[in-house]
Design a protein around this motif. Structure first.
Motif, PDB file in Angstrom:
ATOM      1  N   SER A  17      20.529 -25.694  37.344  1.00  0.00           N
ATOM      2  CA  SER A  17      21.110 -24.520  36.690  1.00  0.00           C
ATOM      3  C   SER A  17      20.072 -23.451  36.432  1.00  0.00           C
ATOM      4  CB  SER A  17      21.765 -24.940  35.367  1.00  0.00           C
ATOM      5  OG  SER A  17      20.808 -25.540  34.517  1.00  0.00           O
ATOM      6  N   GLY A  18      18.862 -23.901  36.062  1.00  0.00           N
ATOM      7  CA  GLY A  18      17.763 -22.981  35.818  1.00  0.00           C
ATOM      8  C   GLY A  18      18.089 -21.889  34.814  1.00  0.00           C
ATOM      9  N   PRO A  19      18.455 -22.274  33.568  1.00  0.00           N
ATOM     10  CA  PRO A  19      18.788 -21.252  32.575  1.00  0.00           C
ATOM     11  C   PRO A  19      17.587 -20.374  32.256  1.00  0.00           C
ATOM     12  CG  PRO A  19      18.507 -23.385  31.519  1.00  0.00           C
ATOM     13  CD  PRO A  19      18.466 -23.624  32.992  1.00  0.00           C
ATOM     14  N   ILE A  20      17.776 -19.089  32.309  1.00  0.00           N
ATOM     15  CA  ILE A  20      16.706 -18.138  32.052  1.00  0.00           C
ATOM     16  C   ILE A  20      17.124 -17.222  30.903  1.00  0.00           C
ATOM     17  CG2 ILE A  20      15.237 -16.339  33.040  1.00  0.00           C
ATOM     18  CD1 ILE A  20      14.957 -19.111  34.298  1.00  0.00           C
ATOM     19  N   SER A  21      16.252 -17.124  29.908  1.00  0.00           N
ATOM     20  CA  SER A  21      16.594 -16.296  28.756  1.00  0.00           C
ATOM     21  C   SER A  21      16.198 -14.840  28.958  1.00  0.00           C
ATOM     22  CB  SER A  21      15.899 -16.849  27.497  1.00  0.00           C
ATOM     23  OG  SER A  21      14.497 -16.821  27.654  1.00  0.00           O
ATOM     24  N   LEU A  22      15.234 -14.598  29.858  1.00  0.00           N
ATOM     25  CA  LEU A  22      14.799 -13.224  30.080  1.00  0.00           C
ATOM     26  C   LEU A  22      15.837 -12.456  30.896  1.00  0.00           C
ATOM     27  CD1 LEU A  22      11.023 -13.723  30.926  1.00  0.00           C
ATOM     28  CD2 LEU A  22      12.019 -12.985  28.772  1.00  0.00           C
ATOM     29  N   ALA A  23      16.148 -11.288  30.478  1.00  0.00           N
ATOM     30  CA  ALA A  23      17.094 -10.450  31.224  1.00  0.00           C
ATOM     31  C   ALA A  23      16.418  -9.931  32.485  1.00  0.00           C
ATOM     32  CB  ALA A  23      17.544  -9.286  30.349  1.00  0.00           C
ATOM     33  N   PRO A  24      17.193  -9.725  33.565  1.00  0.00           N
ATOM     34  CA  PRO A  24      16.609  -9.188  34.800  1.00  0.00           C
ATOM     35  C   PRO A  24      15.883  -7.876  34.517  1.00  0.00           C
ATOM     36  CG  PRO A  24      18.837  -9.930  35.177  1.00  0.00           C
ATOM     37  CD  PRO A  24      18.626  -9.989  33.696  1.00  0.00           C
ATOM     38  N   GLN A  25      14.736  -7.737  35.177  1.00  0.00           N
ATOM     39  CA  GLN A  25      13.913  -6.547  34.968  1.00  0.00           C
ATOM     40  C   GLN A  25      13.617  -5.901  36.311  1.00  0.00           C
ATOM     41  OE1 GLN A  25      11.508  -8.902  31.415  1.00  0.00           O
ATOM     42  NE2 GLN A  25      10.351  -7.891  32.986  1.00  0.00           N
ATOM     43  N   SER A  26      13.149  -4.692  36.221  1.00  0.00           N
ATOM     44  CA  SER A  26      12.776  -3.990  37.458  1.00  0.00           C
ATOM     45  C   SER A  26      11.458  -4.511  38.010  1.00  0.00           C
ATOM     46  CB  SER A  26      12.674  -2.476  37.197  1.00  0.00           C
ATOM     47  OG  SER A  26      11.704  -2.224  36.173  1.00  0.00           O
ATOM     48  N   SER A  27      10.627  -5.046  37.155  1.00  0.00           N
ATOM     49  CA  SER A  27       9.357  -5.646  37.588  1.00  0.00           C
ATOM     50  C   SER A  27       8.943  -6.707  36.572  1.00  0.00           C
ATOM     51  CB  SER A  27       8.271  -4.574  37.722  1.00  0.00           C
ATOM     52  OG  SER A  27       7.993  -4.004  36.450  1.00  0.00           O
ATOM     53  N   TYR A  28       8.079  -7.632  37.037  1.00  0.00           N
ATOM     54  CA  TYR A  28       7.650  -8.740  36.193  1.00  0.00           C
ATOM     55  C   TYR A  28       6.138  -8.911  36.294  1.00  0.00           C
ATOM     56  CZ  TYR A  28      12.611 -10.048  36.454  1.00  0.00           C
ATOM     57  OH  TYR A  28      13.994 -10.049  36.416  1.00  0.00           O
ATOM     58  N   THR A  29       5.535  -9.231  35.161  1.00  0.00           N
ATOM     59  CA  THR A  29       4.115  -9.553  35.165  1.00  0.00           C
ATOM     60  C   THR A  29       3.951 -11.044  35.454  1.00  0.00           C
ATOM     61  OG1 THR A  29       4.063 -10.084  32.801  1.00  0.00           O
ATOM     62  CG2 THR A  29       3.708  -7.762  33.435  1.00  0.00           C
ATOM     63  N   ALA A  30       2.703 -11.436  35.658  1.00  0.00           N
ATOM     64  CA  ALA A  30       2.433 -12.859  35.858  1.00  0.00           C
ATOM     65  C   ALA A  30       2.841 -13.654  34.628  1.00  0.00           C
ATOM     66  CB  ALA A  30       0.949 -13.067  36.164  1.00  0.00           C
ATOM     67  N   ALA A  31       2.619 -13.073  33.438  1.00  0.00           N
ATOM     68  CA  ALA A  31       3.010 -13.749  32.202  1.00  0.00           C
ATOM     69  C   ALA A  31       4.512 -13.930  32.134  1.00  0.00           C
ATOM     70  CB  ALA A  31       2.504 -12.967  30.998  1.00  0.00           C
ATOM     71  N   ASP A  32       5.273 -12.906  32.595  1.00  0.00           N
ATOM     72  CA  ASP A  32       6.731 -13.020  32.612  1.00  0.00           C
ATOM     73  C   ASP A  32       7.169 -14.166  33.522  1.00  0.00           C
ATOM     74  OD1 ASP A  32       7.002 -10.820  30.929  1.00  0.00           O
ATOM     75  OD2 ASP A  32       7.181  -9.397  32.603  1.00  0.00           O
ATOM     76  N   ALA A  33       6.573 -14.235  34.698  1.00  0.00           N
ATOM     77  CA  ALA A  33       6.938 -15.282  35.656  1.00  0.00           C
ATOM     78  C   ALA A  33       6.613 -16.677  35.107  1.00  0.00           C
ATOM     79  CB  ALA A  33       6.224 -15.052  36.978  1.00  0.00           C
ATOM     80  N   LYS A  34       5.476 -16.778  34.432  1.00  0.00           N
ATOM     81  CA  LYS A  34       5.098 -18.070  33.855  1.00  0.00           C
ATOM     82  C   LYS A  34       6.065 -18.468  32.745  1.00  0.00           C
ATOM     83  CE  LYS A  34       0.135 -17.896  34.850  1.00  0.00           C
ATOM     84  NZ  LYS A  34      -1.235 -17.869  34.279  1.00  0.00           N
ATOM     85  N   ALA A  35       6.478 -17.491  31.936  1.00  0.00           N
ATOM     86  CA  ALA A  35       7.419 -17.790  30.856  1.00  0.00           C
ATOM     87  C   ALA A  35       8.737 -18.302  31.415  1.00  0.00           C
ATOM     88  CB  ALA A  35       7.652 -16.537  30.013  1.00  0.00           C
ATOM     89  N   ILE A  36       9.178 -17.707  32.512  1.00  0.00           N
ATOM     90  CA  ILE A  36      10.406 -18.172  33.158  1.00  0.00           C
ATOM     91  C   ILE A  36      10.232 -19.606  33.661  1.00  0.00           C
ATOM     92  CG2 ILE A  36      11.946 -17.809  35.114  1.00  0.00           C
ATOM     93  CD1 ILE A  36      11.288 -14.799  34.886  1.00  0.00           C
ATOM     94  N   ALA A  37       9.109 -19.865  34.312  1.00  0.00           N
ATOM     95  CA  ALA A  37       8.853 -21.201  34.871  1.00  0.00           C
ATOM     96  C   ALA A  37       8.802 -22.263  33.782  1.00  0.00           C
ATOM     97  CB  ALA A  37       7.554 -21.197  35.674  1.00  0.00           C
ATOM     98  N   ARG A  38       8.234 -21.938  32.634  1.00  0.00           N
ATOM     99  CA  ARG A  38       8.130 -22.911  31.535  1.00  0.00           C
ATOM    100  C   ARG A  38       9.514 -23.357  31.072  1.00  0.00           C
ATOM    101  NH1 ARG A  38       3.098 -23.464  29.235  1.00  0.00           N
ATOM    102  NH2 ARG A  38       1.561 -21.858  29.751  1.00  0.00           N
ATOM    103  N   GLN A  39      10.488 -22.479  31.155  1.00  0.00           N
ATOM    104  CA  GLN A  39      11.838 -22.814  30.705  1.00  0.00           C
ATOM    105  C   GLN A  39      12.582 -23.690  31.708  1.00  0.00           C
ATOM    106  OE1 GLN A  39      14.146 -19.512  28.907  1.00  0.00           O
ATOM    107  NE2 GLN A  39      12.351 -18.260  29.322  1.00  0.00           N
ATOM    108  N   MET A  40      12.064 -23.791  32.910  1.00  0.00           N
ATOM    109  CA  MET A  40      12.783 -24.480  33.972  1.00  0.00           C
ATOM    110  C   MET A  40      12.258 -25.887  34.266  1.00  0.00           C
ATOM    111  SD  MET A  40      13.276 -21.218  36.546  1.00  0.00           S
ATOM    112  CE  MET A  40      14.359 -22.078  37.677  1.00  0.00           C
ATOM    113  N   MET A  41      11.203 -26.286  33.549  1.00  0.00           N
ATOM    114  CA  MET A  41      10.639 -27.623  33.809  1.00  0.00           C
ATOM    115  C   MET A  41       9.859 -28.096  32.597  1.00  0.00           C
ATOM    116  SD  MET A  41       7.728 -26.324  36.514  1.00  0.00           S
ATOM    117  CE  MET A  41       8.806 -25.025  37.143  1.00  0.00           C
ATOM    118  N   SER A  42       9.541 -29.388  32.592  1.00  0.00           N
ATOM    119  CA  SER A  42       8.766 -29.961  31.491  1.00  0.00           C
ATOM    120  C   SER A  42       7.329 -29.449  31.523  1.00  0.00           C
ATOM    121  CB  SER A  42       8.764 -31.489  31.581  1.00  0.00           C
ATOM    122  OG  SER A  42       8.152 -31.919  32.790  1.00  0.00           O
ATOM    123  N   GLY A  43       6.629 -29.603  30.405  1.00  0.00           N
ATOM    124  CA  GLY A  43       5.273 -29.070  30.291  1.00  0.00           C
ATOM    125  C   GLY A  43       4.308 -29.619  31.321  1.00  0.00           C
ATOM    126  N   ASP A  44       4.338 -30.945  31.555  1.00  0.00           N
ATOM    127  CA  ASP A  44       3.399 -31.521  32.522  1.00  0.00           C
ATOM    128  C   ASP A  44       3.715 -31.066  33.936  1.00  0.00           C
ATOM    129  OD1 ASP A  44       5.791 -32.930  32.458  1.00  0.00           O
ATOM    130  OD2 ASP A  44       4.863 -34.835  33.046  1.00  0.00           O
TER     131      ASP A  44
END
Length: 239
Positions: free
Chosen positions: A132-159
């Motif tokens: 399902s990959g639930p993402i809390s961030l709303a779609p944006q016109s551009s993303y920083t590396a930090a934004d991409a990492k935040a999205i990835a953290r929500q989609m998998m466990s920490g390890d």
């Protein structure tokens, strides 16, 4: 030898006297016969006292020989019983040791199976969370590396995220628009061709969430998990 000593041997060793007979010897017949011989020997002890010295020595030797034979038989029987007891004790100890070894092996196999089951459950959970990959961030016109990492953290466990991040660091440096000038591989996980990521969403060129979802599914299906993919990457320099 005195008459009294001969009489003593005659009474205490009636079987021997009977065996010797007239000093020449006949076979002993039975326990009842031995008892009768004892009485006979006691009654005839006076006659034994009259035997010549040489014959008295033979009577004494016959008695001593019988006593030695009796003791030897008793010793053999005792040794046999001891050996049997030792054998039974050793067999019991061997059986207990074998049972304990079998139990240890069963416990080890059970522990290995439980560890395998836990690992498979974790991988299954990681794959199901990716579906399902639930993402809390709303779609944006551009993303920083930090934004991409935040999205990835929500989609998998920490390890698993750390392993996923290690791969993305090497592949694209978390630049979701990264393009390999040689091969044309595209995005965070450098899919080749980039259009393969369309299976995760039509916005695969502009949305890091779509790229992460596709990349996570790819790692789970091909290697089992992001950490397994990272292990492969370390050994081969790519995945």
């Amino acid at each position: 030898m005195s008459g009294n000593l001969v009489r003593g041997f005659a009474v205490a060793s009636a079987t021997a006297v009977t065996t010797v007979g007239a000093v020449t010897g006949v076979a002993q017949s039975s326990t009842h016969q031995a008892a009768d011989d004892t009485e006979t020997a006691a009654g005839d002890s006076t006659l034994l006292a009259d035997l010549p010295m040489g014959q008295q020595a033979q009577v004494q030797a016959a008695y001593l020989t019988q006593q030695a034979d009796t003791q030897a038989i008793a010793a053999d029987n005792s040794a046999r019983r001891t050996a049997e007891q030792t054998a039974r004790k050793q067999a019991a100890q061997d059986a207990i040791a074998k049972q304990k070894a079998a139990q240890r092996k069963a416990d080890q196999q059970k522990a290995l199976q439980e560890a395998k089951d836990r690992q498979e459950a974790q991988q299954k959970a990681a794959r199901s969370s990716t579906a399902s990959g639930p993402i809390s961030l709303a779609p944006q016109s551009s993303y920083t590396a930090a934004d991409a990492k935040a999205i990835a953290r929500q989609m998998m466990s920490g390890d698993q995220f750390q392993c996923f991040s290690n791969i993305v660091d090497h592949e694209s440096g978390w630049n979701y628009k990264a393009v390999n000038p040689s091969s044309g591989a595209y995005g965070l996980v450098q899919a080749y061709p980039g259009s393969k990521m369309a299976s995760a969403g039509s916005d695969w060129q502009t949305n890091p969430a779509t790229q992460i979802k596709w990349g996570l599914n790819y790692m789970n299906e091909r290697y089992g998990s992001p950490c397994d993919a990272w292990t492969f990457w370390q050994a081969n320099g790519s995945y």
